[in-house]
Design a protein around this motif. Structure first.
Motif, PDB file in Angstrom:
ATOM      1  N   THR A 156       0.276  13.563  -1.024  1.00  0.00           N
ATOM      2  CA  THR A 156      -0.741  12.519  -0.852  1.00  0.00           C
ATOM      3  C   THR A 156      -0.308  11.185  -1.462  1.00  0.00           C
ATOM      4  N   LEU A 157       0.835  11.173  -2.161  1.00  0.00           N
ATOM      5  CA  LEU A 157       1.260   9.953  -2.839  1.00  0.00           C
ATOM      6  C   LEU A 157       1.478   8.776  -1.881  1.00  0.00           C
ATOM      7  N   PRO A 158       2.162   8.951  -0.735  1.00  0.00           N
ATOM      8  CA  PRO A 158       2.335   7.795   0.169  1.00  0.00           C
ATOM      9  C   PRO A 158       1.010   7.168   0.600  1.00  0.00           C
ATOM     10  N   ALA A 159       0.006   7.996   0.841  1.00  0.00           N
ATOM     11  CA  ALA A 159      -1.299   7.448   1.231  1.00  0.00           C
ATOM     12  C   ALA A 159      -1.904   6.627   0.100  1.00  0.00           C
ATOM     13  N   LEU A 160      -1.767   7.092  -1.140  1.00  0.00           N
ATOM     14  CA  LEU A 160      -2.266   6.343  -2.280  1.00  0.00           C
ATOM     15  C   LEU A 160      -1.523   5.023  -2.427  1.00  0.00           C
ATOM     16  N   ILE A 161      -0.205   5.048  -2.286  1.00  0.00           N
ATOM     17  CA  ILE A 161       0.592   3.824  -2.405  1.00  0.00           C
ATOM     18  C   ILE A 161       0.158   2.804  -1.356  1.00  0.00           C
ATOM     19  N   ALA A 162      -0.033   3.264  -0.127  1.00  0.00           N
ATOM     20  CA  ALA A 162      -0.435   2.359   0.949  1.00  0.00           C
ATOM     21  C   ALA A 162      -1.831   1.782   0.696  1.00  0.00           C
ATOM     22  N   ALA A 163      -2.775   2.632   0.315  1.00  0.00           N
ATOM     23  CA  ALA A 163      -4.144   2.167   0.071  1.00  0.00           C
ATOM     24  C   ALA A 163      -4.197   1.205  -1.112  1.00  0.00           C
ATOM     25  N   GLU A 164      -3.441   1.513  -2.166  1.00  0.00           N
ATOM     26  CA  GLU A 164      -3.436   0.633  -3.339  1.00  0.00           C
ATOM     27  C   GLU A 164      -2.785  -0.704  -2.998  1.00  0.00           C
ATOM     28  N   GLY A 165      -1.782  -0.693  -2.110  1.00  0.00           N
ATOM     29  CA  GLY A 165      -1.149  -1.945  -1.709  1.00  0.00           C
ATOM     30  C   GLY A 165      -2.125  -2.873  -0.998  1.00  0.00           C
ATOM     31  N   VAL A 166      -2.940  -2.309  -0.118  1.00  0.00           N
ATOM     32  CA  VAL A 166      -3.961  -3.103   0.565  1.00  0.00           C
ATOM     33  C   VAL A 166      -4.982  -3.624  -0.445  1.00  0.00           C
ATOM     34  N   GLN A 167      -5.388  -2.764  -1.359  1.00  0.00           N
ATOM     35  CA  GLN A 167      -6.343  -3.153  -2.401  1.00  0.00           C
ATOM     36  C   GLN A 167      -5.782  -4.274  -3.269  1.00  0.00           C
ATOM     37  N   ARG A 168      -4.498  -4.194  -3.605  1.00  0.00           N
ATOM     38  CA  ARG A 168      -3.859  -5.194  -4.456  1.00  0.00           C
ATOM     39  C   ARG A 168      -3.839  -6.565  -3.773  1.00  0.00           C
ATOM     40  N   GLN A 169      -3.507  -6.563  -2.487  1.00  0.00           N
ATOM     41  CA  GLN A 169      -3.498  -7.830  -1.754  1.00  0.00           C
ATOM     42  C   GLN A 169      -4.890  -8.446  -1.681  1.00  0.00           C
ATOM     43  N   ALA A 170      -5.886  -7.603  -1.486  1.00  0.00           N
ATOM     44  CA  ALA A 170      -7.258  -8.104  -1.370  1.00  0.00           C
ATOM     45  C   ALA A 170      -7.761  -8.682  -2.693  1.00  0.00           C
ATOM     46  N   ARG A 171      -7.356  -8.070  -3.819  1.00  0.00           N
ATOM     47  CA  ARG A 171      -7.863  -8.502  -5.123  1.00  0.00           C
ATOM     48  C   ARG A 171      -6.932  -9.472  -5.839  1.00  0.00           C
ATOM     49  N   GLY A 172      -5.684  -9.558  -5.387  1.00  0.00           N
ATOM     50  CA  GLY A 172      -4.763 -10.534  -5.944  1.00  0.00           C
ATOM     51  C   GLY A 172      -4.157 -10.195  -7.281  1.00  0.00           C
ATOM     52  N   TYR A 173      -4.049  -8.912  -7.614  1.00  0.00           N
ATOM     53  CA  TYR A 173      -3.405  -8.543  -8.877  1.00  0.00           C
ATOM     54  C   TYR A 173      -1.974  -8.089  -8.612  1.00  0.00           C
ATOM     55  N   ARG A 174      -1.207  -7.946  -9.671  1.00  0.00           N
ATOM     56  CA  ARG A 174       0.209  -7.575  -9.554  1.00  0.00           C
ATOM     57  C   ARG A 174       0.421  -6.153 -10.065  1.00  0.00           C
ATOM     58  N   ALA A 175       1.419  -5.474  -9.480  1.00  0.00           N
ATOM     59  CA  ALA A 175       1.737  -4.106  -9.898  1.00  0.00           C
ATOM     60  C   ALA A 175       3.178  -3.801  -9.502  1.00  0.00           C
ATOM     61  N   ALA A 201     -11.570   9.416  -0.800  1.00  0.00           N
ATOM     62  CA  ALA A 201     -12.258   8.139  -1.007  1.00  0.00           C
ATOM     63  C   ALA A 201     -11.825   7.462  -2.297  1.00  0.00           C
ATOM     64  N   ALA A 202     -11.316   8.237  -3.263  1.00  0.00           N
ATOM     65  CA  ALA A 202     -10.814   7.700  -4.526  1.00  0.00           C
ATOM     66  C   ALA A 202      -9.609   8.514  -4.958  1.00  0.00           C
ATOM     67  N   MET A 203      -8.594   7.823  -5.498  1.00  0.00           N
ATOM     68  CA  MET A 203      -7.361   8.484  -5.918  1.00  0.00           C
ATOM     69  C   MET A 203      -6.847   7.835  -7.199  1.00  0.00           C
ATOM     70  N   MET A 204      -6.193   8.634  -8.014  1.00  0.00           N
ATOM     71  CA  MET A 204      -5.541   8.136  -9.223  1.00  0.00           C
ATOM     72  C   MET A 204      -4.220   8.848  -9.419  1.00  0.00           C
ATOM     73  N   CYS A 205      -3.241   8.110  -9.940  1.00  0.00           N
ATOM     74  CA  CYS A 205      -1.920   8.677 -10.246  1.00  0.00           C
ATOM     75  C   CYS A 205      -1.580   8.374 -11.698  1.00  0.00           C
ATOM     76  N   PHE A 206      -1.140   9.396 -12.413  1.00  0.00           N
ATOM     77  CA  PHE A 206      -0.707   9.282 -13.799  1.00  0.00           C
ATOM     78  C   PHE A 206       0.739   9.744 -13.908  1.00  0.00           C
ATOM     79  N   VAL A 207       1.434   9.221 -14.909  1.00  0.00           N
ATOM     80  CA  VAL A 207       2.805   9.652 -15.186  1.00  0.00           C
ATOM     81  C   VAL A 207       2.823  10.322 -16.547  1.00  0.00           C
ATOM     82  N   ARG A 208       3.289  11.560 -16.571  1.00  0.00           N
ATOM     83  CA  ARG A 208       3.421  12.302 -17.834  1.00  0.00           C
ATOM     84  C   ARG A 208       4.822  12.067 -18.390  1.00  0.00           C
ATOM     85  N   HIS A 209       4.913  11.652 -19.657  1.00  0.00           N
ATOM     86  CA  HIS A 209       6.217  11.458 -20.295  1.00  0.00           C
ATOM     87  C   HIS A 209       6.121  11.929 -21.740  1.00  0.00           C
ATOM     88  N   GLY A 210       6.567  13.148 -21.957  1.00  0.00           N
ATOM     89  CA  GLY A 210       6.492  13.730 -23.290  1.00  0.00           C
ATOM     90  C   GLY A 210       5.052  13.953 -23.696  1.00  0.00           C
TER      91      GLY A 210
END
Length: 285
Positions: A156-175, A201-210
């Motif tokens: 499901t990660l590609p779908a999250l990346i695509a949706a977040e990219g559209v959201q980022r453009q609409a809101r004008g923040y950087r990532a 309808a809602a997605m979140m991604c976290f990175v585990r490091h140690g």
């Protein structure tokens, strides 16, 4: 006391930018990462990852210190690291340290940033009690209305990346770009979603490091925002990460000037405001 480069064994602790997962993604995207550890009398005092770019060696959220250090040691160690990067790697050293460093040879370039760090060591009841009243009430309302977070598969990660990219453009923040996210090791990623009407309808991604984890990116449509889905996703993800042994969840930058609502959301969860050191140019010493 000296810095030794190209360390193979680099335990994951501290911020994402000082982790093996981050180095893997930077390398896959064409960047260059070098690792060093500070040794004195057979002991490792600190470790650091630096990125090489256009004559600069950049250390983000580092070095990571092994234990409490004597006053003045971080400045002396950074100046020695700057000397080595200048003479051995032909690069000037710029650092954004986890804690402030001042004194001779440390030239501030940017004012300190703030991040939200959530201590996950208390039990679930105490963690919930640590939320602001408004945040906890909204979480409870979302749960009572049937909002449930489920772990999502990596596909499901590609779908999250695509949706977040559209959201980022609409809101004008950087990532960070989607290519960076896709280059992170699959074993480090933790994905959560709320499904409604057969779709996420809602997605979140976290990175585990140690023993740390970092909120990486998320998306919520209008229905998810109205339902308070992101509170449920963050809460359930925090509990799952805690069960894995994560002690600190980094929720990222706090910017009260441009994103007050997001800042309130992060700090309302129970996360604490943490002031980073100023971004500095380190002169060789």
């Amino acid at each position: 006391m000296n810095w030794h480069w190209d360390c193979e064994d680099f335990p994951a602790t501290g911020a994402l930018q000082q982790s093996a997962a981050y180095a893997c993604a930077v390398g896959a995207c064409g960047g260059r990462i070098a690792r060093a550890e500070l040794r004195a009398e057979g002991q490792v005092l600190a470790r650091v990852q630096v990125m090489r770019r256009a004559g600069l060696a950049v250390a983000l959220r580092g070095p990571v210190w092994a234990d409490a250090v004597e006053p003045g040691l971080p400045r002396r160690a950074l100046r020695r690291l700057a000397r080595q990067t200048a003479f051995e790697r032909r690069a000037a050293l710029v650092v954004l340290p986890e804690q402030g460093v001042r004194g001779l040879g440390i030239v501030p370039l940017m004012t300190p940033r703030h991040v939200a760090l959530w201590d996950l060591r208390p039990g679930p009841e105490d963690l919930r009690a640590g939320m602001t009243g408004k945040w906890r009430t909204a979480l409870g309302a979302a749960e009572r209305h049937g909002v449930r977070a489920i772990a999502a598969p990596l596909r499901t990660l590609p779908a999250l990346i695509a949706a977040e990219g559209v959201q980022r453009q609409a809101r004008g923040y950087r990532a960070l770009p989607g290519a960076f996210t896709q280059a992170l090791p699959a074993s480090a990623l933790r994905l959560w979603q709320w499904r409604q009407g057969g779709r996420a309808a809602a997605m979140m991604c976290f990175v585990r490091h140690g023993d740390w984890a970092t909120y990486h990116l998320g998306h919520a449509d209008a229905a998810a925002r109205a339902a308070g889905a992101h509170r449920v996703l963050l809460w359930q993800a925090a509990l799952a990460l805690r069960a894995e042994g994560v002690t600190v969840l980094d929720l990222g930058d706090i910017n009260t000037e441009e994103a007050m609502g997001l800042a309130r959301f992060k700090l309302g969860s129970g996360a604490a405001l943490h002031r980073l050191g100023a971004t500095c140019l380190v002169l060789p010493g």
